[in-house]
Scaffold this motif. Structure first.
Motif, PDB file in Angstrom:
ATOM      1  N   GLU A  63      38.958  22.254   8.220  1.00 14.71           N
ATOM      2  CA  GLU A  63      39.919  21.547   9.049  1.00 14.71           C
ATOM      3  C   GLU A  63      39.555  21.722  10.519  1.00 14.71           C
ATOM      4  OE1 GLU A  63      43.806  22.929   8.127  1.00 14.71           O
ATOM      5  OE2 GLU A  63      43.709  22.335   6.009  1.00 14.71           O
ATOM      6  N   ASN A  64      40.031  20.808  11.343  1.00 11.66           N
ATOM      7  CA  ASN A  64      39.819  20.878  12.796  1.00 11.66           C
ATOM      8  C   ASN A  64      38.342  21.024  13.150  1.00 11.66           C
ATOM      9  OD1 ASN A  64      42.667  20.855  13.190  1.00 11.66           O
ATOM     10  ND2 ASN A  64      42.713  23.040  12.703  1.00 11.66           N
ATOM     11  N   MET A  65      37.499  20.265  12.474  1.00 18.03           N
ATOM     12  CA  MET A  65      36.055  20.330  12.709  1.00 18.03           C
ATOM     13  C   MET A  65      35.732  19.906  14.136  1.00 18.03           C
ATOM     14  SD  MET A  65      33.052  18.493  10.457  1.00 18.03           S
ATOM     15  CE  MET A  65      33.413  19.382   8.957  1.00 18.03           C
ATOM     16  N   SER A  66      34.831  20.653  14.791  1.00 17.47           N
ATOM     17  CA  SER A  66      34.435  20.320  16.154  1.00 17.47           C
ATOM     18  C   SER A  66      33.616  19.029  16.174  1.00 17.47           C
ATOM     19  CB  SER A  66      33.597  21.456  16.742  1.00 17.47           C
ATOM     20  OG  SER A  66      32.338  21.537  16.075  1.00 17.47           O
ATOM     21  N   ALA A  67      33.469  18.463  17.353  1.00 15.01           N
ATOM     22  CA  ALA A  67      32.705  17.217  17.490  1.00 15.01           C
ATOM     23  C   ALA A  67      31.258  17.419  17.058  1.00 15.01           C
ATOM     24  CB  ALA A  67      32.770  16.729  18.937  1.00 15.01           C
ATOM     25  N   GLU A  68      30.679  18.590  17.407  1.00 16.41           N
ATOM     26  CA  GLU A  68      29.294  18.869  17.028  1.00 16.41           C
ATOM     27  C   GLU A  68      29.144  18.963  15.511  1.00 16.41           C
ATOM     28  OE1 GLU A  68      30.983  20.467  19.278  1.00 16.41           O
ATOM     29  OE2 GLU A  68      29.899  20.309  21.177  1.00 16.41           O
ATOM     30  N   ALA A  69      30.096  19.655  14.883  1.00 16.12           N
ATOM     31  CA  ALA A  69      30.044  19.805  13.431  1.00 16.12           C
ATOM     32  C   ALA A  69      30.219  18.458  12.734  1.00 16.12           C
ATOM     33  CB  ALA A  69      31.115  20.785  12.964  1.00 16.12           C
ATOM     34  N   LYS A  70      31.094  17.620  13.275  1.00 19.73           N
ATOM     35  CA  LYS A  70      31.329  16.291  12.694  1.00 19.73           C
ATOM     36  C   LYS A  70      30.071  15.443  12.802  1.00 19.73           C
ATOM     37  CE  LYS A  70      34.338  13.134  11.140  1.00 19.73           C
ATOM     38  NZ  LYS A  70      33.482  11.951  11.009  1.00 19.73           N
ATOM     39  N   THR A  71      29.408  15.487  13.956  1.00 19.80           N
ATOM     40  CA  THR A  71      28.166  14.728  14.140  1.00 19.80           C
ATOM     41  C   THR A  71      27.103  15.174  13.136  1.00 19.80           C
ATOM     42  OG1 THR A  71      28.607  14.405  16.501  1.00 19.80           O
ATOM     43  CG2 THR A  71      26.319  14.175  15.773  1.00 19.80           C
ATOM     44  N   PHE A  72      26.973  16.499  12.993  1.00 20.91           N
ATOM     45  CA  PHE A  72      25.999  17.041  12.044  1.00 20.91           C
ATOM     46  C   PHE A  72      26.335  16.625  10.616  1.00 20.91           C
ATOM     47  CE2 PHE A  72      25.094  20.339   8.897  1.00 20.91           C
ATOM     48  CZ  PHE A  72      23.717  20.396   8.975  1.00 20.91           C
ATOM     49  N   THR A  73      27.606  16.760  10.230  1.00 18.26           N
ATOM     50  CA  THR A  73      28.027  16.442   8.866  1.00 18.26           C
ATOM     51  C   THR A  73      27.784  14.973   8.536  1.00 18.26           C
ATOM     52  OG1 THR A  73      29.725  18.168   8.987  1.00 18.26           O
ATOM     53  CG2 THR A  73      29.967  16.523   7.245  1.00 18.26           C
ATOM     54  N   ASP A  74      28.133  14.103   9.463  1.00 21.45           N
ATOM     55  CA  ASP A  74      27.933  12.666   9.247  1.00 21.45           C
ATOM     56  C   ASP A  74      26.449  12.333   9.110  1.00 21.45           C
ATOM     57  OD1 ASP A  74      30.656  12.340   9.381  1.00 21.45           O
ATOM     58  OD2 ASP A  74      30.671  11.561  11.437  1.00 21.45           O
ATOM     59  N   ALA A  75      25.634  12.939   9.973  1.00 25.35           N
ATOM     60  CA  ALA A  75      24.187  12.673   9.925  1.00 25.35           C
ATOM     61  C   ALA A  75      23.581  13.184   8.622  1.00 25.35           C
ATOM     62  CB  ALA A  75      23.501  13.319  11.125  1.00 25.35           C
ATOM     63  N   TRP A  76      24.015  14.388   8.216  1.00 25.52           N
ATOM     64  CA  TRP A  76      23.473  14.967   6.977  1.00 25.52           C
ATOM     65  C   TRP A  76      23.862  14.108   5.773  1.00 25.52           C
ATOM     66  CZ3 TRP A  76      20.070  18.778   5.975  1.00 25.52           C
ATOM     67  CH2 TRP A  76      19.933  19.156   4.634  1.00 25.52           C
ATOM     68  N   THR A  77      25.132  13.715   5.710  1.00 28.46           N
ATOM     69  CA  THR A  77      25.614  12.916   4.577  1.00 28.46           C
ATOM     70  C   THR A  77      24.896  11.582   4.495  1.00 28.46           C
ATOM     71  OG1 THR A  77      27.798  13.958   4.789  1.00 28.46           O
ATOM     72  CG2 THR A  77      27.677  11.920   3.518  1.00 28.46           C
ATOM     73  N   LYS A  78      24.620  11.002   5.651  1.00 29.46           N
ATOM     74  CA  LYS A  78      23.926   9.715   5.686  1.00 29.46           C
ATOM     75  C   LYS A  78      22.491   9.849   5.206  1.00 29.46           C
ATOM     76  CE  LYS A  78      22.372   8.095   9.594  1.00 29.46           C
ATOM     77  NZ  LYS A  78      22.315   7.550  10.972  1.00 29.46           N
ATOM     78  N   ASN A  79      21.827  10.907   5.620  1.00 25.66           N
ATOM     79  CA  ASN A  79      20.407  11.073   5.285  1.00 25.66           C
ATOM     80  C   ASN A  79      20.173  11.743   3.943  1.00 25.66           C
ATOM     81  OD1 ASN A  79      18.569  10.302   7.752  1.00 25.66           O
ATOM     82  ND2 ASN A  79      20.410  11.232   8.627  1.00 25.66           N
ATOM     83  N   PHE A  80      21.126  12.599   3.518  1.00 29.57           N
ATOM     84  CA  PHE A  80      20.972  13.323   2.250  1.00 29.57           C
ATOM     85  C   PHE A  80      22.255  13.194   1.427  1.00 29.57           C
ATOM     86  CE2 PHE A  80      18.542  15.547   5.559  1.00 29.57           C
ATOM     87  CZ  PHE A  80      17.257  15.436   5.055  1.00 29.57           C
ATOM     88  N   PRO A  81      22.558  11.997   0.944  1.00 31.94           N
ATOM     89  CA  PRO A  81      23.841  11.770   0.273  1.00 31.94           C
ATOM     90  C   PRO A  81      24.024  12.565  -1.024  1.00 31.94           C
ATOM     91  CG  PRO A  81      22.378   9.873   0.005  1.00 31.94           C
ATOM     92  CD  PRO A  81      21.742  10.777   1.012  1.00 31.94           C
TER      93      PRO A  81
END
Length: 303
Positions: free
Chosen positions: A282-300
């Motif tokens: 919860e309350n993920m930081s902007a940096e963590a959100k950017t990383f998570t989105d990028a990872w999910t997109k590249n390694f679904p």
């Protein structure tokens, strides 16, 4: 999480620091950034994971300052001499303007000395020993340091869990383990706790029966063991096989999915400090959100 910004940050550092900055500003063509990580040897699991992060950052940011980024990746083989040699090759032969690395404090300490003399800026990834950057103008890190991590572990054990009697089991050949054990011990005693034993082993050991038997006889409430995950998981299995009931606590080097695979049921109840990140937090930081989105997109299909 922070690797996504390292390419830009390193290029900016190179622009502002010494000869490397002058070269980067004057020349055209790719920006060459050296990456030295343990891709083989004892620390390969950490180096390979971090290389995935670096490559993801590169994929998300293929250019910087209007120029393409070239990564020059070198295996430091989990060896201090090889780490120093890797940085030397990257600086002298490959003419990189900045460095990323490395997993493993001992390896980073060796590489940072070479980079500092060459005045080439570098950013350590998860090298938590304070000596990696201490007294240096050109070497930085993207993680917490062990005085903080050791104090956090000790405080949680003493104040949150109410455990007053501790022991330490550490790899005496590893700068990370030795330093972190010292910081934990110092903080635990300062809080009012008692440290009843400080036992040692060497990297690569597989049988911890003697140390664990002695620890059981000392009857600590908690055993702090800042091990790497493979040895840490073996220690947990052997401790439970011997009937140990004390709490086992480690640190960020235990933050690996294979800890569960190797340790099995013995991992139940194990605690360790690490970077505050989970894909569902919860309350993920902007940096963590950017990383998570990028990872999910590249390694679904990969956690």
């Amino acid at each position: 999480m922070k690797l996504g910004k390292l390419l830009v940050a390193l290029a900016g550092l190179a622009l502002s620091l010494g000869v490397a900055g002058q070269t980067l500003a004057a020349e055209a063509g790719p920006v060459k950034i050296g990456v030295y990580l343990p891709l083989t040897g004892q620390n390969a699991f950490g180096g390979q994971l971090e290389l995935e992060g670096v490559r993801l950052a590169h994929k998300e940011m293929p250019t910087v300052l209007g120029r393409p980024v070239d990564l020059v990746v070198v295996d430091n083989k989990s060896d201090k001499v090889e780490a120093a040699n890797a940085v030397k090759r990257l600086v002298e032969r490959d003419k990189v303007v900045a460095l990323i690395g490395t997993y493993g404090s001992s390896l980073a300490m060796a590489g940072a000395e070479v980079a500092e003399k060459a005045k080439v800026p570098g950013v350590g990834t998860s090298c938590t020993n304070p000596l990696v950057t201490q007294g240096k103008k050109y070497y930085f890190r993207a993680c917490f340091i062990d005085p903080y991590q050791g104090a956090a572990a000790a405080t949680y054990a003493y104040e949150n869990l109410g455990l007053k009697k501790a022991a330490v089991l550490m790899d005496m050949t590893n700068d990370y383990a030795v330093g972190l054990s010292s910081f934990f011990t110092r903080s635990f005693k300062k809080l009012g706790g008692e440290v009843v034993a400080n036992l040692k082993y060497s990297s690569g050991d597989q049988d911890f029966t003697a140390q664990l038997t002695e620890l059981i006889s000392k009857k600590p409430d908690i055993v702090f063991m800042p091990a790497y995950f493979a040895e840490g998981a073996i220690i947990m299995k052997q401790a439970r096989e011997l009937g140990a009931t004390f709490v086992l606590m480690g640190a960020d080097a235990m933050d690996n999915p294979d800890t569960l695979k190797i340790g099995g049921k013995a991992v139940e109840g194990f605690l360790h400090t690490t970077f505050p990140y989970d894909v569902n937090m919860e309350n993920m930081s902007a940096e963590a959100k950017t990383f998570t989105d990028a990872w999910t997109k590249n390694f679904p299909n990969k956690d």
